[in-house]
Design a protein around this motif. Structure first.
Motif, PDB file in Angstrom:
ATOM      1  N   HIS A 230       0.835  -1.212   0.000  1.00  0.00           N
ATOM      2  CA  HIS A 230       0.000   0.000   0.000  1.00  0.00           C
ATOM      3  C   HIS A 230       0.868   1.259   0.000  1.00  0.00           C
ATOM      4  CE1 HIS A 230      -3.266   2.776   0.912  1.00  0.00           C
ATOM      5  NE2 HIS A 230      -2.514   3.263   1.882  1.00  0.00           N
ATOM      6  N   GLU A 231       1.911   1.259   0.807  1.00  0.00           N
ATOM      7  CA  GLU A 231       2.799   2.430   0.871  1.00  0.00           C
ATOM      8  C   GLU A 231       3.538   2.644  -0.448  1.00  0.00           C
ATOM      9  OE1 GLU A 231       3.979   2.591   5.613  1.00  0.00           O
ATOM     10  OE2 GLU A 231       4.870   1.041   4.329  1.00  0.00           O
ATOM     11  N   ILE A 232       3.976   1.546  -1.054  1.00  0.00           N
ATOM     12  CA  ILE A 232       4.674   1.649  -2.326  1.00  0.00           C
ATOM     13  C   ILE A 232       3.735   2.182  -3.404  1.00  0.00           C
ATOM     14  CG2 ILE A 232       5.683   0.301  -4.202  1.00  0.00           C
ATOM     15  CD1 ILE A 232       7.634   0.828  -1.979  1.00  0.00           C
ATOM     16  N   ARG A 233       2.513   1.627  -3.453  1.00  0.00           N
ATOM     17  CA  ARG A 233       1.546   2.111  -4.452  1.00  0.00           C
ATOM     18  C   ARG A 233       1.225   3.583  -4.221  1.00  0.00           C
ATOM     19  NH1 ARG A 233      -0.921  -2.965  -3.623  1.00  0.00           N
ATOM     20  NH2 ARG A 233      -2.392  -2.014  -2.169  1.00  0.00           N
ATOM     21  N   GLU A 234       1.119   3.957  -2.955  1.00  0.00           N
ATOM     22  CA  GLU A 234       0.824   5.338  -2.607  1.00  0.00           C
ATOM     23  C   GLU A 234       1.922   6.270  -3.125  1.00  0.00           C
ATOM     24  OE1 GLU A 234      -0.675   7.716   1.415  1.00  0.00           O
ATOM     25  OE2 GLU A 234       0.418   5.811   1.586  1.00  0.00           O
ATOM     26  N   ALA A 235       3.158   5.901  -2.898  1.00  0.00           N
ATOM     27  CA  ALA A 235       4.282   6.724  -3.345  1.00  0.00           C
ATOM     28  C   ALA A 235       4.330   6.797  -4.868  1.00  0.00           C
ATOM     29  CB  ALA A 235       5.592   6.159  -2.800  1.00  0.00           C
ATOM     30  N   ARG A 236       4.108   5.672  -5.527  1.00  0.00           N
ATOM     31  CA  ARG A 236       4.106   5.665  -6.997  1.00  0.00           C
ATOM     32  C   ARG A 236       3.002   6.561  -7.541  1.00  0.00           C
ATOM     33  NH1 ARG A 236       4.373  -0.893  -7.831  1.00  0.00           N
ATOM     34  NH2 ARG A 236       6.535  -1.208  -7.080  1.00  0.00           N
ATOM     35  N   ASP A 237       1.818   6.453  -6.974  1.00  0.00           N
ATOM     36  CA  ASP A 237       0.685   7.244  -7.459  1.00  0.00           C
ATOM     37  C   ASP A 237       0.948   8.740  -7.308  1.00  0.00           C
ATOM     38  OD1 ASP A 237      -0.680   4.945  -8.115  1.00  0.00           O
ATOM     39  OD2 ASP A 237      -1.973   4.959  -6.339  1.00  0.00           O
ATOM     40  N   ILE A 238       1.533   9.122  -6.177  1.00  0.00           N
ATOM     41  CA  ILE A 238       1.829  10.550  -5.956  1.00  0.00           C
ATOM     42  C   ILE A 238       2.889  11.026  -6.943  1.00  0.00           C
ATOM     43  CG2 ILE A 238       2.735  12.248  -4.340  1.00  0.00           C
ATOM     44  CD1 ILE A 238       1.575  10.493  -2.074  1.00  0.00           C
ATOM     45  N   ALA A 239       3.941  10.236  -7.121  1.00  0.00           N
ATOM     46  CA  ALA A 239       5.008  10.612  -8.050  1.00  0.00           C
ATOM     47  C   ALA A 239       4.466  10.739  -9.471  1.00  0.00           C
ATOM     48  CB  ALA A 239       6.135   9.577  -8.003  1.00  0.00           C
ATOM     49  N   ARG A 240       3.605   9.808  -9.869  1.00  0.00           N
ATOM     50  CA  ARG A 240       3.003   9.863 -11.201  1.00  0.00           C
ATOM     51  C   ARG A 240       2.135  11.110 -11.348  1.00  0.00           C
ATOM     52  NH1 ARG A 240       0.034   5.738 -10.733  1.00  0.00           N
ATOM     53  NH2 ARG A 240       1.709   4.259 -11.204  1.00  0.00           N
ATOM     54  N   GLU A 241       1.369  11.420 -10.320  1.00  0.00           N
ATOM     55  CA  GLU A 241       0.526  12.612 -10.362  1.00  0.00           C
ATOM     56  C   GLU A 241       1.365  13.878 -10.463  1.00  0.00           C
ATOM     57  OE1 GLU A 241      -2.946  14.905  -7.751  1.00  0.00           O
ATOM     58  OE2 GLU A 241      -2.405  12.826  -7.270  1.00  0.00           O
ATOM     59  N   LEU A 242       2.504  13.907  -9.794  1.00  0.00           N
ATOM     60  CA  LEU A 242       3.387  15.065  -9.879  1.00  0.00           C
ATOM     61  C   LEU A 242       3.871  15.276 -11.314  1.00  0.00           C
ATOM     62  CD1 LEU A 242       5.588  14.613  -6.669  1.00  0.00           C
ATOM     63  CD2 LEU A 242       3.884  16.398  -7.078  1.00  0.00           C
ATOM     64  N   ILE A 243       4.249  14.190 -11.977  1.00  0.00           N
ATOM     65  CA  ILE A 243       4.720  14.296 -13.358  1.00  0.00           C
ATOM     66  C   ILE A 243       3.588  14.747 -14.273  1.00  0.00           C
ATOM     67  CG2 ILE A 243       5.645  13.020 -15.329  1.00  0.00           C
ATOM     68  CD1 ILE A 243       7.125  11.226 -13.326  1.00  0.00           C
ATOM     69  N   GLU A 244       2.433  14.127 -14.144  1.00  0.00           N
ATOM     70  CA  GLU A 244       1.284  14.495 -14.971  1.00  0.00           C
ATOM     71  C   GLU A 244       0.903  15.957 -14.763  1.00  0.00           C
ATOM     72  OE1 GLU A 244      -1.059  10.192 -15.144  1.00  0.00           O
ATOM     73  OE2 GLU A 244      -1.548  11.648 -13.578  1.00  0.00           O
ATOM     74  N   SER A 245       0.902  16.393 -13.519  1.00  0.00           N
ATOM     75  CA  SER A 245       0.518  17.767 -13.199  1.00  0.00           C
ATOM     76  C   SER A 245       1.514  18.765 -13.783  1.00  0.00           C
ATOM     77  CB  SER A 245       0.416  17.959 -11.673  1.00  0.00           C
ATOM     78  OG  SER A 245      -0.584  17.129 -11.137  1.00  0.00           O
ATOM     79  N   TYR A 246       2.795  18.414 -13.736  1.00  0.00           N
ATOM     80  CA  TYR A 246       3.807  19.294 -14.309  1.00  0.00           C
ATOM     81  C   TYR A 246       3.601  19.442 -15.818  1.00  0.00           C
ATOM     82  CZ  TYR A 246       8.272  21.089 -15.936  1.00  0.00           C
ATOM     83  OH  TYR A 246       9.233  21.838 -16.563  1.00  0.00           O
ATOM     84  N   ILE A 247       3.322  18.350 -16.487  1.00  0.00           N
ATOM     85  CA  ILE A 247       3.108  18.400 -17.947  1.00  0.00           C
ATOM     86  C   ILE A 247       1.923  19.294 -18.283  1.00  0.00           C
ATOM     87  CG2 ILE A 247       2.425  17.009 -19.944  1.00  0.00           C
ATOM     88  CD1 ILE A 247       4.121  14.730 -18.707  1.00  0.00           C
ATOM     89  N   LEU A 248       0.886  19.276 -17.460  1.00  0.00           N
ATOM     90  CA  LEU A 248      -0.285  20.104 -17.709  1.00  0.00           C
ATOM     91  C   LEU A 248       0.016  21.586 -17.557  1.00  0.00           C
ATOM     92  CD1 LEU A 248      -3.086  18.045 -15.898  1.00  0.00           C
ATOM     93  CD2 LEU A 248      -2.731  18.309 -18.376  1.00  0.00           C
ATOM     94  N   THR A 249       1.093  21.935 -16.870  1.00  0.00           N
ATOM     95  CA  THR A 249       1.429  23.342 -16.690  1.00  0.00           C
ATOM     96  C   THR A 249       2.173  23.927 -17.881  1.00  0.00           C
ATOM     97  OG1 THR A 249       3.622  23.006 -15.664  1.00  0.00           O
ATOM     98  CG2 THR A 249       1.693  22.935 -14.210  1.00  0.00           C
ATOM     99  N   LEU A 250       2.628  23.061 -18.775  1.00  0.00           N
ATOM    100  CA  LEU A 250       3.478  23.524 -19.895  1.00  0.00           C
ATOM    101  C   LEU A 250       2.645  24.129 -21.032  1.00  0.00           C
ATOM    102  CD1 LEU A 250       5.972  20.547 -19.948  1.00  0.00           C
ATOM    103  CD2 LEU A 250       6.301  22.797 -18.909  1.00  0.00           C
TER     104      LEU A 250
END
Length: 250
Positions: A230-250
């Motif tokens: 659960h902790e690993i999935r949580e960290a992966r999901d947050i990291a993925r969201e950070l990347i996706e969110s950054y791309i949306l700012t471009l």
């Protein structure tokens, strides 16, 4: 030999890395990925194929695979390429080039669900929806990759998290660190990305505070434990969201 079409092909593993046939169109070539074969068909036949163009296609494929990896978290190997020169009558001349494969590791799997109505009509097919969503996500990365050199660095950090599971949280945290530096500090990063402060902090807690074997400060803890799934999935999901969110700012 008269040449009608030039096709550059790479083998990749696993051959199910992309579900179904996936296509991407570029200025000078079209890419198709299906059943373990990545094919780049040049829009203008060339003999020989310029080294610069081969390098460009290889780099594009790397971005496609790293982008896909965000959503499947699986290992992949991209192998040496071959160049096929196809004549008007279908005859083919093939030149094979052997090079080191690109490989990353770790693996997760996902079950699919098909929902039907009382008459058996498909209302929702999770596999079809997932393929469409992930194709759009990879497309978004490809369209924005030229706007920021940071995107490839973020994908690289995620790739290292996959290939080095014993340090997974270290590499996922690199994504948060890089975005904080790029966007002028944590508060500005959270505001610009539109991510919740709780999620931002949670990735920091998992990587820096919890006594986890995969964390950044494991040497500070006398007693450590392996991170839960659960902790690993949580960290992966947050990291993925950070990347996706950054791309949306471009």
């Amino acid at each position: 030999m008269q040449i009608d079409k030039t096709v550059v092909e790479w083998a990749y593993e696993p051959n199910s890395y992309f579900e179904g046939s996936v296509k991407f169109s570029e200025k000078d070539y079209d890419i198709t990925l299906e059943n373990g074969l990545a094919s780049a068909t040049l829009l203008t036949q060339q003999d020989p194929v310029p080294t610069e163009l081969l390098q460009l296609i290889t780099e594009r494929l790397e971005i496609i695979f790293l982008s896909r990896q965000l959503y499947v978290h699986k290992p992949f190997i991209l192998k040496g390429f071959s160049i096929s020169k196809i004549g008007p009558n279908g005859s083919k001349s093939v030149k094979v080039n052997i090079c080191d494969g690109l490989m990353v590791a770790s693996c997760t799997f996902q079950a699919d669900v098909i929902t039907t109505d009382k008459d058996g009509n498909v209302i929702h097919d999770s596999r079809v929806s997932r393929i469409a969503d992930q194709s759009r996500q990879v497309d978004s990365i490809l369209k924005n990759i030229g706007k920021s050199e940071l995107i490839k660095s973020l994908l690289g950090s995620y790739g290292r998290a996959v290939s080095d599971p014993s340090d997974e949280l270290v590499h996922l945290y690199e994504i948060r660190e890089a975005l904080s530096k790029e966007l002028g500090g944590e508060d500005n990063a959270v505001r610009t990305l539109g991510i919740s402060k709780n999620k931002w902090k949670r990735l920091g807690i998992l990587a820096n505070v919890e006594p986890l074997e995969q964390g950044r400060h494991r040497g500070k803890h006398e007693v450590r434990r392996a991170a839960s799934q659960h902790e690993i999935r949580e960290a992966r999901d947050i990291a993925r969201e950070l990347i996706e969110s950054y791309i949306l700012t471009l």
